[in-house]
Structure formats: C-alpha cells, structure tokens
Design an enzyme around this catalytic site. Structure first.
Site, short mmCIF file in Angstrom:
data_model
loop_
_atom_site.label_atom_id
_atom_site.label_comp_id
_atom_site.label_asym_id
_atom_site.label_seq_id
_atom_site.Cartn_x
_atom_site.Cartn_y
_atom_site.Cartn_z
N GLU A 37 -48.41 -0.41 34.28
CA GLU A 37 -48.31 1.05 34.47
C GLU A 37 -49.26 1.52 35.56
O GLU A 37 -50.43 1.10 35.59
CB GLU A 37 -48.63 1.74 33.15
CG GLU A 37 -47.79 2.95 32.88
CD GLU A 37 -46.31 2.61 32.71
OE1 GLU A 37 -45.56 2.75 33.70
OE2 GLU A 37 -45.93 2.21 31.61
N HIS A 38 -48.73 2.37 36.42
CA HIS A 38 -49.47 2.88 37.58
C HIS A 38 -49.91 1.75 38.50
O HIS A 38 -50.95 1.82 39.15
CB HIS A 38 -50.67 3.75 37.13
CG HIS A 38 -50.23 5.07 36.56
ND1 HIS A 38 -49.92 6.14 37.36
CD2 HIS A 38 -50.01 5.46 35.29
CE1 HIS A 38 -49.54 7.16 36.59
NE2 HIS A 38 -49.57 6.77 35.33
N ASP A 40 -47.21 0.28 40.43
CA ASP A 40 -46.17 0.14 41.48
C ASP A 40 -46.62 0.68 42.83
O ASP A 40 -46.49 0.01 43.85
CB ASP A 40 -44.80 0.71 41.04
CG ASP A 40 -44.77 2.20 40.75
OD1 ASP A 40 -45.84 2.83 40.66
OD2 ASP A 40 -43.64 2.74 40.60
N ALA A 126 -39.05 13.15 29.49
CA ALA A 126 -39.67 12.29 28.48
C ALA A 126 -40.24 11.02 29.10
O ALA A 126 -40.73 10.15 28.41
CB ALA A 126 -38.65 11.93 27.41
N LEU A 128 -38.49 8.76 30.72
CA LEU A 128 -37.54 7.64 30.64
C LEU A 128 -36.62 7.63 31.86
O LEU A 128 -35.54 7.06 31.84
CB LEU A 128 -36.73 7.72 29.33
CG LEU A 128 -37.59 7.67 28.06
CD1 LEU A 128 -36.72 7.84 26.82
CD2 LEU A 128 -38.38 6.35 27.96
N GLU A 163 -36.71 11.54 45.67
CA GLU A 163 -37.64 12.05 44.64
C GLU A 163 -38.94 12.52 45.30
O GLU A 163 -39.47 13.57 44.98
CB GLU A 163 -37.91 10.95 43.62
CG GLU A 163 -38.94 11.30 42.60
CD GLU A 163 -38.37 11.64 41.23
OE1 GLU A 163 -37.21 11.28 40.95
OE2 GLU A 163 -39.10 12.27 40.45
N ASP A 175 -39.04 3.14 39.01
CA ASP A 175 -37.97 3.77 38.21
C ASP A 175 -36.61 3.55 38.85
O ASP A 175 -35.66 3.11 38.19
CB ASP A 175 -38.23 5.27 38.07
CG ASP A 175 -39.57 5.56 37.43
OD1 ASP A 175 -40.19 4.62 36.90
OD2 ASP A 175 -40.00 6.73 37.47
C1 GLA Z 1 -43.68 7.26 37.00
C2 GLA Z 1 -43.33 6.93 38.44
C3 GLA Z 1 -43.32 5.41 38.67
C4 GLA Z 1 -44.59 4.76 38.14
C5 GLA Z 1 -44.92 5.24 36.73
C6 GLA Z 1 -46.27 4.76 36.25
O1 GLA Z 1 -42.66 6.82 36.15
O2 GLA Z 1 -42.09 7.47 38.79
O3 GLA Z 1 -43.11 5.14 40.03
O4 GLA Z 1 -45.66 4.99 39.01
O5 GLA Z 1 -44.91 6.66 36.63
O6 GLA Z 1 -46.28 3.40 36.12
#
Ligand code: GLA
Length: 388
Positions: A37-38, A40, A126, A128, A163, A175
């Site tokens: 997480e965080h 990418d 959310a 997702l 985005e 994502d």
């Molecule tokens: C969001 C962003 C992703 C990623 C996550 C954290 O979902 O869209 O690119 O950075 O947060 O891992």
C-alpha cells in the site's frame, strides 16, 4: 458479475428510447489490494486482485454530435458536445468517463456521437476503485468501437492520466492496472517501476477474503493522498543529496539507516520507512502465497497495517477499530486497511467456519465504538475489463 444486464438494457431504452437499436455492453471490475500500500507511486510492488463486482456500461452510437451520459448510480443526465479536447466539470461523476474520452482525443482518436448508461455495484468512495472501474470500462469500450486497437497497458495508462487530470487525484497505476489486467482466482504481482507483472493463484483453502466497509464519508482523502506523495518525493530529494536514488523502492530494509541519517524531518522519515518496509513485506508476502503459506501472508498483512497506522498515518479510528478488534476474533489470519486509507475498507483473510461470527461480532463492536454501521462483503476474484 452481479450487475444485471437485462435491467440495464431496459433502463437504457427508458432513458434513450428507440428499442430497435440494441446497445452493446462492456464490463469492468473493482479491485482490492491484498498488500503493497502506497508503494505504487514510489515505484514499488503491489499485489491486488480484481473483484467479481464492478461497472457495466451500455453504449449506442448515434451519428449525432454529442455524448449523452447517464448512470443508474447518480441522478441527472450530462450532455457533452463532441470536441477535439474536453474539460472537467467540477464534482461530476462524468469526469471519469469524459477524462478517458479526452485521453483518446489527445491520441487523435475521436469519439463518435454516443448514448451511454452506466451501472455499478461497487460501493462509491469505499476505496474499491469504483472510479478506475468507470474509467477502464470506458477505455475498453472506446477502444473497441473506434477500432483503435490499443493494448491494455496503454488503456491503463490513459485511464490513470484521466484520473490525475480530470479528477485531480494524483493516483499511481495500481487501480487501473488491477481493473484492466484482473484474472479470475488470481492476484497480480506488479512491479510499478518496470510494469512487469505475473499472476499468482489465490488459493485460500478453507479461508476466504472478507472486505469490510467503514462507511466513513470520504473527506479529505484526495488532498491527504497528494500530501503523502509530496512527502515521499521530499524523502527522495533528501536521500539523493548523498546517495543516487530515483524512487524509494530502490532502497531495501538494509538501507533504512539512510532515512535516519539523511532525512532530518521526522514525518518525512516515517513516510520513507513505511514505503521501504512495505515493499519488502510485499515481496515476502507474494513468495509466501506462492508457497501456499497463508499464515505468513496473514502476518505480513497485519504488519502492513501497523506500518500504515504508525508510520504512514493513513488509517484513523474507523479502520483501526476494524483491524485491531478484528484481530482478536477467532479464525482471523490477517487483516489490514486497503487502498488509499483515511476510511474506505479493510481486507481480511478469515477461516470459513468463523466468517459469520467475524461479521456479527466485529459489526457490533464497530458500531459501539464509532456510531457507524460497517458492511461486510465476501467477494470472489474476477476477470478484468472487457466486452460482454
Ligand atoms: C489509491 C490509489 C492507488 C494507490 C493506493 C494506495 O487507491 O489510487 O494508486 O496509491 O491508493 O496504495
């Protein structure tokens, strides 16, 4: 896929009339990130999978000079005249599809006159990836109806840019990638620096994934997210004064001393420490899953959450209550926040025989502590964006 195509066709005719010309349908899933997480936007590893719920889009060409957009999830029609370049409409959900239409326009691929109707069963806001799902369903559809023949990787990058530019969310690539490249019953190990990826079968035996929605209103998520990104960039700047690095993921746990020595700002130092340790945990977790060692995978999920809570500070009372109270319940192998944080969802691996108890007890504790009602989903892992 839970979204109902017959219902969407019916609604399409109610909205646009002319039952003689059938629309075509496209589908794109949501995603959940299992670990990484965080990382990418720091050139690191992520390990997401596509879900078996998502967005369906019905599309019909008109021969006219405008694009009409409707959604069963949001009220009101938006009409956009065909144009060589498009502009965002502040606060509108249509920024996701129109941002993608704009990306095609920038590539010299003009959209024709269209009638579009969207329906999604991913809960909005959310974490997702309901937005990436709308972007990718639009990208796959435009790619097909214009005959552009772009590769999936290109569509993923165009959706990410949509985005960034149209929604002002400076997201990484995870994502849109997960939503585009999803594969049934598999998680995707992606190196966000090189964009090399491979699929890992997600075989959980007598355990399953549970996603729990905090139902916390999405507040400052996007601005806090962009702030975390800048803090990571600052960490890279400071370290590069002494040691050449392009991104934090070029450092490993054995380089952590550099964060201590070269980063004087304690907040920036903690952010860097999260990214570096999370990257290591993600690689270890992927290996564990490939060896079918779910216990180790679960432990690493827990450690990931702890790091997101104390070092990255993107959790908060709602996510922490779900995670730390959830861990006390029987049959919980691992549990952590997923996505950007500050609200949104947790993802947990729970033994099948304990899932009902997990939802019932955790739901009760959560409401008692936060005054909010959590929702529990037991998703399957599905395929990526495509025509249906
Ligand atoms: C969001 C962003 C992703 C990623 C996550 C954290 O979902 O869209 O690119 O950075 O947060 O891992």
């Amino acid at each position: 896929m839970k979204a109902d195509i017959d219902l969407l066709r019916e609604e399409f005719f109610k909205t646009y009339g002319d039952r003689a010309a059938d629309p075509v349908f496209f589908y794109s899933p949501g995603r959940v990130n299992l670990i990484g997480e965080h990382t990418d936007y720091n050139g690191g590893y992520v390990f997401p999978c596509a879900l078996d719920f998502g967005t369906v889009m019905a599309l019909r060409r008109t021969g006219g000079t405008k694009i009409r957009l409707n959604s069963l999830n949001f009220p009101g029609e938006v009409e956009v005249p065909l144009s060589p370049v498009y502009a965002p409409i502040p606060g509108s959900w249509t920024n996701y599809p129109v941002g993608v239409i704009n990306e095609f326009a920038l590539e010299g691929i003009s959209a024709p006159g269209l009638e579009l109707l969207f329906y999604g069963d991913i809960p909005n806001g959310a974490g997702l990836s309901s937005s990436a799902s709308i972007e990718m369903v639009t990208a796959v559809a435009l790619n097909e109806i214009t005959g552009a023949g772009l590769e999936m990787m290109k569509l993923v990058k165009m959706s990410q840019r949509a985005e960034n530019i149209f929604a002002g969310m400076n997201c990484g690539i995870m994502d849109q990638f997960a939503v585009g490249f999803g594969k049934r019953d598999h998680a995707i190990s992606l190196d966000c620096d090189t964009l090399e990826y491979r699929y890992a079968p997600l075989i959980l035996g007598d355990r399953r994934l549970i996603i729990t929605n905090t139902n916390k209103r999405r507040g400052l998520t996007d601005s806090k997210y962009n702030e975390r990104r800048s803090e990571c960039e600052r960490a890279v700047e400071l370290i590069s004064l002494h040691h050449p690095v392009r991104n934090l993921s070029q450092l490993t746990v054995s380089d952590l001393w550099m964060t201590e020595r070269y980063i004087d700002d304690t907040v920036v130092r903690k952010r860097a420490r999260h990214v570096i340790t999370e990257n290591g945990r993600t690689l270890e977790a992927i290996t564990a899953l490939e060896k079918n060692d779910i216990e180790t995978f679960g432990r690493l999920m827990n450690e990931s959450h702890d790091s997101l809570c104390t070092d990255y500070e993107v959790t908060g009372i709602e996510l922490d209550t779900l995670v730390y109270e959830g861990r006390k319940l029987p049959g919980v192998i691992g549990t952590r926040m997923t996505g950007a944080g500050f609200g949104g969802c947790t993802v947990s691996i729970v033994e099948n025989r304990h899932t009902d108890e997990f939802a019932a007890k955790l739901g009760e504790i959560y409401t008692a502590k936060t005054g909010l009602k959590a929702d529990f989903y037991m998703p399957g892992v599905g395929d990526g964006a495509r025509r249906i």
